[in-house]
Scaffold this motif. Structure first.
Motif, PDB file in Angstrom:
ATOM      1  N   MET A  31       0.975  -1.222  -0.114  1.00  0.00           N
ATOM      2  CA  MET A  31       0.021   0.133   0.146  1.00  0.00           C
ATOM      3  C   MET A  31       0.797   1.209  -0.102  1.00  0.00           C
ATOM      4  N   ASN A  32       1.789   1.152   0.654  1.00  0.00           N
ATOM      5  CA  ASN A  32       2.754   2.396   0.748  1.00  0.00           C
ATOM      6  C   ASN A  32       3.656   2.590  -0.498  1.00  0.00           C
ATOM      7  N   LEU A  33       4.000   1.469  -1.274  1.00  0.00           N
ATOM      8  CA  LEU A  33       4.585   1.668  -2.600  1.00  0.00           C
ATOM      9  C   LEU A  33       3.618   2.116  -3.528  1.00  0.00           C
ATOM     10  N   LEU A  34       2.090   1.597  -3.475  1.00  0.00           N
ATOM     11  CA  LEU A  34       1.057   2.175  -4.414  1.00  0.00           C
ATOM     12  C   LEU A  34       0.825   3.649  -4.021  1.00  0.00           C
ATOM     13  N   LYS A  35       0.868   3.986  -2.796  1.00  0.00           N
ATOM     14  CA  LYS A  35       0.630   5.581  -2.633  1.00  0.00           C
ATOM     15  C   LYS A  35       1.708   6.388  -3.267  1.00  0.00           C
ATOM     16  N   ARG A  36       3.022   5.755  -3.069  1.00  0.00           N
ATOM     17  CA  ARG A  36       4.015   6.582  -3.810  1.00  0.00           C
ATOM     18  C   ARG A  36       3.926   6.638  -5.409  1.00  0.00           C
ATOM     19  N   ALA A  37       3.470   5.712  -5.782  1.00  0.00           N
ATOM     20  CA  ALA A  37       3.427   5.377  -7.455  1.00  0.00           C
ATOM     21  C   ALA A  37       2.454   6.111  -8.021  1.00  0.00           C
ATOM     22  N   LEU A  38       1.056   6.279  -7.162  1.00  0.00           N
ATOM     23  CA  LEU A  38      -0.084   6.936  -7.773  1.00  0.00           C
ATOM     24  C   LEU A  38      -0.070   8.220  -7.200  1.00  0.00           C
ATOM     25  N   ALA A  39       0.857   8.867  -6.482  1.00  0.00           N
ATOM     26  CA  ALA A  39       0.785  10.411  -5.963  1.00  0.00           C
ATOM     27  C   ALA A  39       0.720  11.323  -7.173  1.00  0.00           C
ATOM     28  N   PRO A  40       1.472  11.324  -8.316  1.00  0.00           N
ATOM     29  CA  PRO A  40       1.198  12.298  -9.281  1.00  0.00           C
ATOM     30  C   PRO A  40      -0.035  12.097  -9.972  1.00  0.00           C
ATOM     31  N   PHE A  41      -0.819  11.128  -9.917  1.00  0.00           N
ATOM     32  CA  PHE A  41      -2.135  11.167 -10.440  1.00  0.00           C
ATOM     33  C   PHE A  41      -3.213  11.440  -9.578  1.00  0.00           C
ATOM     34  N   ALA A  42      -2.909  12.032  -8.295  1.00  0.00           N
ATOM     35  CA  ALA A  42      -3.954  11.973  -7.413  1.00  0.00           C
ATOM     36  C   ALA A  42      -4.988  13.330  -7.755  1.00  0.00           C
ATOM     37  N   GLY A  43      -4.482  14.206  -8.277  1.00  0.00           N
ATOM     38  CA  GLY A  43      -5.131  15.406  -8.717  1.00  0.00           C
ATOM     39  C   GLY A  43      -6.028  15.383 -10.014  1.00  0.00           C
ATOM     40  N   MET A  44      -5.983  14.186 -10.760  1.00  0.00           N
ATOM     41  CA  MET A  44      -6.629  14.107 -12.092  1.00  0.00           C
ATOM     42  C   MET A  44      -8.153  14.039 -11.911  1.00  0.00           C
ATOM     43  N   LEU A  45      -8.631  13.247 -11.026  1.00  0.00           N
ATOM     44  CA  LEU A  45     -10.183  13.104 -10.802  1.00  0.00           C
ATOM     45  C   LEU A  45     -10.850  14.159 -10.191  1.00  0.00           C
ATOM     46  N   GLU A  46     -10.358  14.647  -9.306  1.00  0.00           N
ATOM     47  CA  GLU A  46     -11.034  15.696  -8.654  1.00  0.00           C
ATOM     48  C   GLU A  46     -10.295  17.055  -8.550  1.00  0.00           C
ATOM     49  N   PRO A  47     -10.818  18.141  -8.733  1.00  0.00           N
ATOM     50  CA  PRO A  47      -9.882  19.383  -8.708  1.00  0.00           C
ATOM     51  C   PRO A  47     -10.001  19.591  -7.328  1.00  0.00           C
ATOM     52  N   PRO A  48      -8.786  20.550  -7.033  1.00  0.00           N
ATOM     53  CA  PRO A  48      -8.236  20.667  -5.546  1.00  0.00           C
ATOM     54  C   PRO A  48      -9.455  21.615  -4.946  1.00  0.00           C
ATOM     55  N   PRO A  49      -9.703  21.295  -3.755  1.00  0.00           N
ATOM     56  CA  PRO A  49     -10.716  22.340  -3.079  1.00  0.00           C
ATOM     57  C   PRO A  49     -10.471  23.940  -2.944  1.00  0.00           C
ATOM     58  N   LYS A  50     -11.457  24.458  -3.367  1.00  0.00           N
ATOM     59  CA  LYS A  50     -11.346  25.887  -3.173  1.00  0.00           C
ATOM     60  C   LYS A  50     -11.486  26.457  -1.781  1.00  0.00           C
ATOM     61  N   ALA A  51     -10.182  27.305  -1.300  1.00  0.00           N
ATOM     62  CA  ALA A  51     -10.309  27.905   0.120  1.00  0.00           C
ATOM     63  C   ALA A  51     -11.511  28.719   0.401  1.00  0.00           C
ATOM     64  N   PRO A  52     -12.316  28.390   1.266  1.00  0.00           N
ATOM     65  CA  PRO A  52     -13.663  29.214   1.648  1.00  0.00           C
ATOM     66  C   PRO A  52     -13.198  30.725   1.933  1.00  0.00           C
ATOM     67  N   ALA A  53     -14.024  31.482   1.165  1.00  0.00           N
ATOM     68  CA  ALA A  53     -13.853  33.014   1.433  1.00  0.00           C
ATOM     69  C   ALA A  53     -14.131  33.295   3.089  1.00  0.00           C
ATOM     70  N   LYS A  54     -13.462  34.133   3.577  1.00  0.00           N
ATOM     71  CA  LYS A  54     -13.833  34.514   5.056  1.00  0.00           C
ATOM     72  C   LYS A  54     -14.838  35.546   4.918  1.00  0.00           C
TER      73      LYS A  54
END
Length: 81
Positions: A31-54
């Protein structure tokens, strides 16, 4: 009592527990090896969450003031009993 049968049972128990322990260690490593191998593809499916406006705190409206007055009256009535 047959001590050989009991000894064989303990050997089998230790062998089974050892197999489970080794499997869990191998699974954690995989699981740790897979986490490292798939880390570059982490943002492909979901856009990063936007910071909420204060937001600035809103001024107390008439409803809030009325609720505060009701709560104060309830507290006063409970204390007077």
């Amino acid at each position: 009592m047959d001590w050989t049968l009991l000894g064989n049972g303990f050997k089998l128990m230790l062998l089974g527990m050892g197999v489970v322990y080794v499997f869990l260690v191998v699974m954690i490593i995989a699981m740790n090896l897979l986490k490292r191998a798939l880390a570059p593809f982490a943002g492909m499916l979901e856009p990063p969450p936007k910071a909420p406006a204060k937001k600035k705190p809103a001024a107390a409206s008439g409803d809030d003031a009325q609720l505060a007055a009701i709560a104060a009256a309830a507290v006063e009535a409970a204390r007077s009993k």
